[in-house]
Design a protein around this motif. Structure first.
Motif, PDB file in Angstrom:
ATOM      1  N   HIS A   1       0.822  -1.203   0.000  1.00  0.00           N
ATOM      2  CA  HIS A   1       0.000   0.000   0.000  1.00  0.00           C
ATOM      3  C   HIS A   1       0.859   1.257   0.000  1.00  0.00           C
ATOM      4  O   HIS A   1       0.503   2.268  -0.609  1.00  0.00           O
ATOM      5  CB  HIS A   1      -0.921  -0.012   1.218  1.00  0.00           C
ATOM      6  CG  HIS A   1      -1.844   1.161   1.309  1.00  0.00           C
ATOM      7  ND1 HIS A   1      -2.915   1.328   0.464  1.00  0.00           N
ATOM      8  CD2 HIS A   1      -1.855   2.237   2.143  1.00  0.00           C
ATOM      9  CE1 HIS A   1      -3.557   2.438   0.775  1.00  0.00           C
ATOM     10  NE2 HIS A   1      -2.933   3.011   1.786  1.00  0.00           N
ATOM     11  N   LEU A   2       1.996   1.193   0.666  1.00  0.00           N
ATOM     12  CA  LEU A   2       2.878   2.352   0.806  1.00  0.00           C
ATOM     13  C   LEU A   2       3.894   2.462  -0.332  1.00  0.00           C
ATOM     14  O   LEU A   2       4.661   3.424  -0.377  1.00  0.00           O
ATOM     15  CB  LEU A   2       3.626   2.280   2.137  1.00  0.00           C
ATOM     16  CG  LEU A   2       2.768   2.411   3.404  1.00  0.00           C
ATOM     17  CD1 LEU A   2       3.599   2.081   4.635  1.00  0.00           C
ATOM     18  CD2 LEU A   2       2.184   3.810   3.513  1.00  0.00           C
ATOM     19  N   GLY A   3       3.910   1.491  -1.215  1.00  0.00           N
ATOM     20  CA  GLY A   3       4.915   1.505  -2.271  1.00  0.00           C
ATOM     21  C   GLY A   3       6.300   1.180  -1.751  1.00  0.00           C
ATOM     22  O   GLY A   3       7.307   1.631  -2.306  1.00  0.00           O
ATOM     23  N   GLY A   4       6.366   0.392  -0.680  1.00  0.00           N
ATOM     24  CA  GLY A   4       7.648   0.042  -0.075  1.00  0.00           C
ATOM     25  C   GLY A   4       7.872  -1.454  -0.052  1.00  0.00           C
ATOM     26  O   GLY A   4       7.254  -2.202  -0.821  1.00  0.00           O
TER      27      GLY A   4
ATOM     28  N   ARG B   1      24.067   3.523   4.179  1.00  0.00           N
ATOM     29  CA  ARG B   1      22.790   4.147   4.495  1.00  0.00           C
ATOM     30  C   ARG B   1      21.827   3.924   3.338  1.00  0.00           C
ATOM     31  O   ARG B   1      22.063   4.348   2.218  1.00  0.00           O
ATOM     32  CB  ARG B   1      22.980   5.636   4.772  1.00  0.00           C
ATOM     33  CG  ARG B   1      21.775   6.293   5.397  1.00  0.00           C
ATOM     34  CD  ARG B   1      22.126   7.675   5.911  1.00  0.00           C
ATOM     35  NE  ARG B   1      23.065   7.597   7.018  1.00  0.00           N
ATOM     36  CZ  ARG B   1      23.678   8.643   7.550  1.00  0.00           C
ATOM     37  NH1 ARG B   1      23.475   9.849   7.056  1.00  0.00           N
ATOM     38  NH2 ARG B   1      24.509   8.494   8.555  1.00  0.00           N
ATOM     39  N   ARG B   2      20.701   3.262   3.614  1.00  0.00           N
ATOM     40  CA  ARG B   2      19.748   2.905   2.567  1.00  0.00           C
ATOM     41  C   ARG B   2      18.456   3.714   2.624  1.00  0.00           C
ATOM     42  O   ARG B   2      17.724   3.769   1.634  1.00  0.00           O
ATOM     43  CB  ARG B   2      19.424   1.416   2.676  1.00  0.00           C
ATOM     44  CG  ARG B   2      20.596   0.518   2.326  1.00  0.00           C
ATOM     45  CD  ARG B   2      20.805   0.462   0.829  1.00  0.00           C
ATOM     46  NE  ARG B   2      19.625  -0.084   0.177  1.00  0.00           N
ATOM     47  CZ  ARG B   2      19.390  -1.383   0.026  1.00  0.00           C
ATOM     48  NH1 ARG B   2      20.269  -2.265   0.471  1.00  0.00           N
ATOM     49  NH2 ARG B   2      18.296  -1.785  -0.578  1.00  0.00           N
ATOM     50  N   ALA B   3      18.145   4.297   3.769  1.00  0.00           N
ATOM     51  CA  ALA B   3      16.937   5.111   3.895  1.00  0.00           C
ATOM     52  C   ALA B   3      17.159   6.161   4.962  1.00  0.00           C
ATOM     53  O   ALA B   3      17.889   5.932   5.935  1.00  0.00           O
ATOM     54  CB  ALA B   3      15.725   4.255   4.244  1.00  0.00           C
ATOM     55  N   VAL B   4      16.555   7.332   4.749  1.00  0.00           N
ATOM     56  CA  VAL B   4      16.700   8.466   5.656  1.00  0.00           C
ATOM     57  C   VAL B   4      15.342   9.157   5.777  1.00  0.00           C
ATOM     58  O   VAL B   4      14.667   9.387   4.769  1.00  0.00           O
ATOM     59  CB  VAL B   4      17.744   9.480   5.127  1.00  0.00           C
ATOM     60  CG1 VAL B   4      17.835  10.688   6.051  1.00  0.00           C
ATOM     61  CG2 VAL B   4      19.106   8.830   4.991  1.00  0.00           C
ATOM     62  N   PHE B   5      14.938   9.461   7.014  1.00  0.00           N
ATOM     63  CA  PHE B   5      13.720  10.229   7.219  1.00  0.00           C
ATOM     64  C   PHE B   5      13.763  11.500   6.357  1.00  0.00           C
ATOM     65  O   PHE B   5      14.808  12.135   6.271  1.00  0.00           O
ATOM     66  CB  PHE B   5      13.634  10.613   8.701  1.00  0.00           C
ATOM     67  CG  PHE B   5      12.323  11.211   9.104  1.00  0.00           C
ATOM     68  CD1 PHE B   5      11.290  10.418   9.534  1.00  0.00           C
ATOM     69  CD2 PHE B   5      12.130  12.578   9.045  1.00  0.00           C
ATOM     70  CE1 PHE B   5      10.072  10.986   9.909  1.00  0.00           C
ATOM     71  CE2 PHE B   5      10.928  13.152   9.398  1.00  0.00           C
ATOM     72  CZ  PHE B   5       9.898  12.345   9.842  1.00  0.00           C
ATOM     73  N   PRO B   6      12.660  11.834   5.622  1.00  0.00           N
ATOM     74  CA  PRO B   6      11.292  11.358   5.797  1.00  0.00           C
ATOM     75  C   PRO B   6      10.892  10.120   5.006  1.00  0.00           C
ATOM     76  O   PRO B   6       9.695   9.866   4.862  1.00  0.00           O
ATOM     77  CB  PRO B   6      10.482  12.567   5.333  1.00  0.00           C
ATOM     78  CG  PRO B   6      11.306  13.181   4.261  1.00  0.00           C
ATOM     79  CD  PRO B   6      12.729  12.993   4.706  1.00  0.00           C
TER      80      PRO B   6
ATOM     81  N   PRO C   1       9.745   4.714   0.359  1.00  0.00           N
ATOM     82  CA  PRO C   1      10.420   5.962  -0.015  1.00  0.00           C
ATOM     83  C   PRO C   1       9.511   7.169   0.159  1.00  0.00           C
ATOM     84  O   PRO C   1       8.298   7.097  -0.086  1.00  0.00           O
ATOM     85  CB  PRO C   1      10.784   5.757  -1.484  1.00  0.00           C
ATOM     86  CG  PRO C   1       9.841   4.705  -1.974  1.00  0.00           C
ATOM     87  CD  PRO C   1       9.564   3.818  -0.802  1.00  0.00           C
ATOM     88  N   ALA C   2      10.092   8.267   0.583  1.00  0.00           N
ATOM     89  CA  ALA C   2       9.325   9.493   0.820  1.00  0.00           C
ATOM     90  C   ALA C   2       8.566   9.936  -0.417  1.00  0.00           C
ATOM     91  O   ALA C   2       7.477  10.500  -0.321  1.00  0.00           O
ATOM     92  CB  ALA C   2      10.257  10.606   1.300  1.00  0.00           C
ATOM     93  N   ALA C   3       9.136   9.687  -1.593  1.00  0.00           N
ATOM     94  CA  ALA C   3       8.496  10.114  -2.837  1.00  0.00           C
ATOM     95  C   ALA C   3       7.147   9.453  -3.050  1.00  0.00           C
ATOM     96  O   ALA C   3       6.326   9.950  -3.819  1.00  0.00           O
ATOM     97  CB  ALA C   3       9.420   9.817  -4.018  1.00  0.00           C
TER      98      ALA C   3
END
Length: 205
Positions: free
Chosen positions: A81-84, A133-138, A168-170
């Motif tokens: 649902h979140l595209g993740g 580093r693979r992901a960063v807020f937001p 991903p934030a996008a």
């Protein structure tokens, strides 16, 4: 301006505060501690035009839909649902969490092959796999326990199985200020390293 309310019946607090961003946020964080760790917050009333241009129209409906899907679809359905995706699963051999400036700050490490490492200040701020580093807020970084129930950063425990979801934030509906590097300064100080995402504002903002 920030209004807040929350807590269990015996720790319930509510109020409103007006001042600079840091001062009002500090008051709300202290209120959260008094409320046993959680309050809902409404921040800075603005005109509809400003909210439409810089806010995240549709985000509440998106969240409601996710809430309806989660009980039947679980973490995998949530990721879809979140595209993740679920990027890591493992047991926690190393977990550190301390209260700093009324926030939970720390790190959780998994025993998977990638040595998954999650740094958090209440919310998960960074995800590292194989030392990169693979992901960063937001970007959304969140965890579920072995039974697939949502697991907050403050509730992780050594020896617990954890699934890590990243979206991903996008792919999310976010307030444009989430991409301003300057708002990350206090959180970077708490973690001891920089990670601000830079001014990568999404198309919908």
């Amino acid at each position: 301006m920030q209004g807040y309310a929350g807590g269990k019946p015996y720790t319930y607090v509510e109020g409103a505060v007006a001042d600079g961003l840091e001062a009002t946020s500090s008051v709300v964080r202290r209120a959260s501690v008094e409320a046993d760790g959680w309050v809902g917050v409404a921040r800075t009333p603005v005109e509809v035009g400003c909210a439409t241009k810089h806010g995240a129209p549709g985000a509440i409906g998106f969240a409601v839909e996710l809430g309806h899907r989660f009980p039947s679809d679980g973490p995998l359905g949530t990721a879809q649902h979140l595209g993740g995706e679920i990027v890591a699963t493992g047991t926690v051999p190393d977990y550190r969490c301390e209260q700093r400036e009324n926030l939970d700050a720390g790190v959780a490490v998994l025993d998977d092959a990638a040595g998954t490492t999650l740094h958090f200040v209440s919310e998960y701020m960074t995800l590292e796999l194989d030392g990169e580093r693979r992901a960063v807020f937001p970007d959304l970084i969140t965890t579920f326990d072995g039974d697939g129930a949502p697991l907050a950063s403050a509730d992780v425990a050594v020896g617990e199985q954890v699934h890590v979801l990243v979206a991903p934030a996008a792919r999310l509906l976010l307030f444009s200020a989430m991409y301003l590097p300057e708002v990350y300064g206090p959180v970077e100080e708490l973690l001891g390293f920089p990670f601000a995402p830079g001014a990568r504002v999404p198309d919908h903002a």
